[in-house]
Design a protein around this motif. Structure first.
Motif, PDB file in Angstrom:
ATOM      1  N   UNK A 175      36.486  -2.840 -15.054  1.00 17.10           N
ATOM      2  CA  UNK A 175      37.308  -3.960 -15.534  1.00 17.10           C
ATOM      3  C   UNK A 175      36.428  -5.056 -16.104  1.00 17.10           C
ATOM      4  N   UNK A 176      35.375  -5.397 -15.396  1.00 21.44           N
ATOM      5  CA  UNK A 176      34.475  -6.458 -15.877  1.00 21.44           C
ATOM      6  C   UNK A 176      33.828  -6.063 -17.203  1.00 21.44           C
ATOM      7  N   UNK A 177      33.488  -4.801 -17.365  1.00 17.87           N
ATOM      8  CA  UNK A 177      32.907  -4.339 -18.631  1.00 17.87           C
ATOM      9  C   UNK A 177      33.923  -4.439 -19.759  1.00 17.87           C
ATOM     10  N   UNK A 178      35.162  -4.040 -19.497  1.00 21.47           N
ATOM     11  CA  UNK A 178      36.227  -4.138 -20.504  1.00 21.47           C
ATOM     12  C   UNK A 178      36.450  -5.598 -20.877  1.00 21.47           C
ATOM     13  N   UNK A 179      36.504  -6.454 -19.869  1.00 22.26           N
ATOM     14  CA  UNK A 179      36.710  -7.885 -20.140  1.00 22.26           C
ATOM     15  C   UNK A 179      35.603  -8.421 -21.045  1.00 22.26           C
ATOM     16  N   UNK A 180      34.376  -8.048 -20.762  1.00 20.29           N
ATOM     17  CA  UNK A 180      33.258  -8.495 -21.610  1.00 20.29           C
ATOM     18  C   UNK A 180      33.394  -7.930 -23.018  1.00 20.29           C
ATOM     19  N   UNK A 181      33.751  -6.645 -23.122  1.00 17.10           N
ATOM     20  CA  UNK A 181      33.906  -6.013 -24.435  1.00 17.10           C
ATOM     21  C   UNK A 181      34.984  -6.701 -25.277  1.00 17.10           C
ATOM     22  N   UNK A 182      36.033  -7.198 -24.615  1.00 17.03           N
ATOM     23  CA  UNK A 182      37.122  -7.847 -25.339  1.00 17.03           C
ATOM     24  C   UNK A 182      36.941  -9.362 -25.445  1.00 17.03           C
ATOM     25  N   UNK A 183      35.764  -9.851 -25.100  1.00 15.88           N
ATOM     26  CA  UNK A 183      35.418 -11.239 -25.389  1.00 15.88           C
ATOM     27  C   UNK A 183      35.901 -12.277 -24.408  1.00 15.88           C
ATOM     28  N   UNK A 184      35.982 -11.909 -23.115  1.00 17.21           N
ATOM     29  CA  UNK A 184      36.368 -12.916 -22.132  1.00 17.21           C
ATOM     30  C   UNK A 184      35.402 -14.097 -22.241  1.00 17.21           C
TER      31      UNK A 184
ATOM     32  N   UNK B   7      40.087 -16.087 -19.734  1.00 15.72           N
ATOM     33  CA  UNK B   7      40.543 -16.356 -21.102  1.00 15.72           C
ATOM     34  C   UNK B   7      39.964 -15.312 -22.054  1.00 15.72           C
ATOM     35  N   UNK B   8      40.869 -14.738 -22.832  1.00 15.35           N
ATOM     36  CA  UNK B   8      40.515 -13.772 -23.872  1.00 15.35           C
ATOM     37  C   UNK B   8      40.944 -14.331 -25.219  1.00 15.35           C
ATOM     38  N   UNK B   9      40.358 -13.863 -26.307  1.00 17.19           N
ATOM     39  CA  UNK B   9      40.909 -14.203 -27.620  1.00 17.19           C
ATOM     40  C   UNK B   9      42.357 -13.688 -27.675  1.00 17.19           C
ATOM     41  N   UNK B  10      43.273 -14.519 -28.116  1.00 18.39           N
ATOM     42  CA  UNK B  10      44.693 -14.156 -28.103  1.00 18.39           C
ATOM     43  C   UNK B  10      44.962 -12.842 -28.841  1.00 18.39           C
ATOM     44  N   UNK B  11      44.227 -12.573 -29.886  1.00 20.16           N
ATOM     45  CA  UNK B  11      44.460 -11.388 -30.700  1.00 20.16           C
ATOM     46  C   UNK B  11      44.114 -10.061 -30.051  1.00 20.16           C
ATOM     47  N   UNK B  12      43.412 -10.075 -28.922  1.00 24.99           N
ATOM     48  CA  UNK B  12      43.027  -8.813 -28.279  1.00 24.99           C
ATOM     49  C   UNK B  12      43.913  -8.470 -27.082  1.00 24.99           C
ATOM     50  N   UNK B  13      44.888  -9.314 -26.781  1.00 22.50           N
ATOM     51  CA  UNK B  13      45.668  -9.097 -25.568  1.00 22.50           C
ATOM     52  C   UNK B  13      46.412  -7.764 -25.562  1.00 22.50           C
ATOM     53  N   UNK B  14      46.842  -7.303 -26.714  1.00 21.81           N
ATOM     54  CA  UNK B  14      47.493  -5.992 -26.764  1.00 21.81           C
ATOM     55  C   UNK B  14      46.572  -4.881 -26.281  1.00 21.81           C
ATOM     56  N   UNK B  15      45.282  -5.014 -26.559  1.00 20.53           N
ATOM     57  CA  UNK B  15      44.306  -4.021 -26.102  1.00 20.53           C
ATOM     58  C   UNK B  15      43.905  -4.235 -24.651  1.00 20.53           C
TER      59      UNK B  15
ATOM     60  N   UNK C 143      49.948 -20.449 -23.297  1.00 15.29           N
ATOM     61  CA  UNK C 143      48.531 -20.487 -23.650  1.00 15.29           C
ATOM     62  C   UNK C 143      48.066 -19.060 -23.956  1.00 15.29           C
ATOM     63  N   UNK C 144      48.300 -18.578 -25.171  1.00 17.12           N
ATOM     64  CA  UNK C 144      47.964 -17.196 -25.525  1.00 17.12           C
ATOM     65  C   UNK C 144      46.497 -16.860 -25.215  1.00 17.12           C
ATOM     66  N   UNK C 145      46.319 -15.716 -24.565  1.00 15.23           N
ATOM     67  CA  UNK C 145      44.979 -15.258 -24.202  1.00 15.23           C
ATOM     68  C   UNK C 145      44.559 -15.638 -22.802  1.00 15.23           C
ATOM     69  N   UNK C 146      45.315 -16.510 -22.141  1.00 13.20           N
ATOM     70  CA  UNK C 146      44.975 -16.921 -20.780  1.00 13.20           C
ATOM     71  C   UNK C 146      45.724 -16.036 -19.795  1.00 13.20           C
ATOM     72  N   UNK C 147      44.973 -15.384 -18.904  1.00 11.99           N
ATOM     73  CA  UNK C 147      45.556 -14.543 -17.863  1.00 11.99           C
ATOM     74  C   UNK C 147      45.315 -15.243 -16.537  1.00 11.99           C
TER      75      UNK C 147
END
Length: 100
Positions: free
Chosen positions: A75-84, A10-18, A47-51
């Motif tokens: 990938x794990x670093x990017x996920x953390x940076x984008x607030x997983x 799960x990510x914040x819905x607003x960051x999915x474009x990134x 469910x926006x933000x759920x992958x």
């Protein structure tokens, strides 16, 4: 025997474009290099933000190798940076995989 993995992040819905270009790279690299039978990721349309992830691996050894592959740590670093905020994966042994 095959190993089937079902998971989600799960990510914040607003960051999915990134997130999408990084997610596409993860899927592409995994499909090319990690020996998987199937590796899929998709955003949940309700469910926006759920992958959601679905994976099929020929063996536990190949799944383990995938988790240590060079493209996984970035990938794990990017996920953390984008607030997983959630990461749930479950692996199942499938002794008789078949289509139903």
């Amino acid at each position: 025997m095959a190993v089937v993995v079902i998971g989600s992040m799960r990510f914040p819905a607003g960051v999915m474009g990134d997130v999408r270009p990084h997610l596409a790279r993860l899927v592409s690299e995994t499909r090319k290099h990690d020996g998987c039978v199937e590796y899929n990721a998709a955003e949940d349309v309700n469910d926006p933000g759920l992958v959601r992830f679905s994976e099929i691996w020929p063996s536990d050894d190949l799944l383990t190798a995938h988790l240590q592959a060079p493209h996984i740590a970035p990938w794990r670093a990017v996920a953390a940076d984008f607030g997983v905020s959630e990461r749930t994966f479950t692996a199942f042994n499938a002794t008789d995989p078949r289509q139903v």
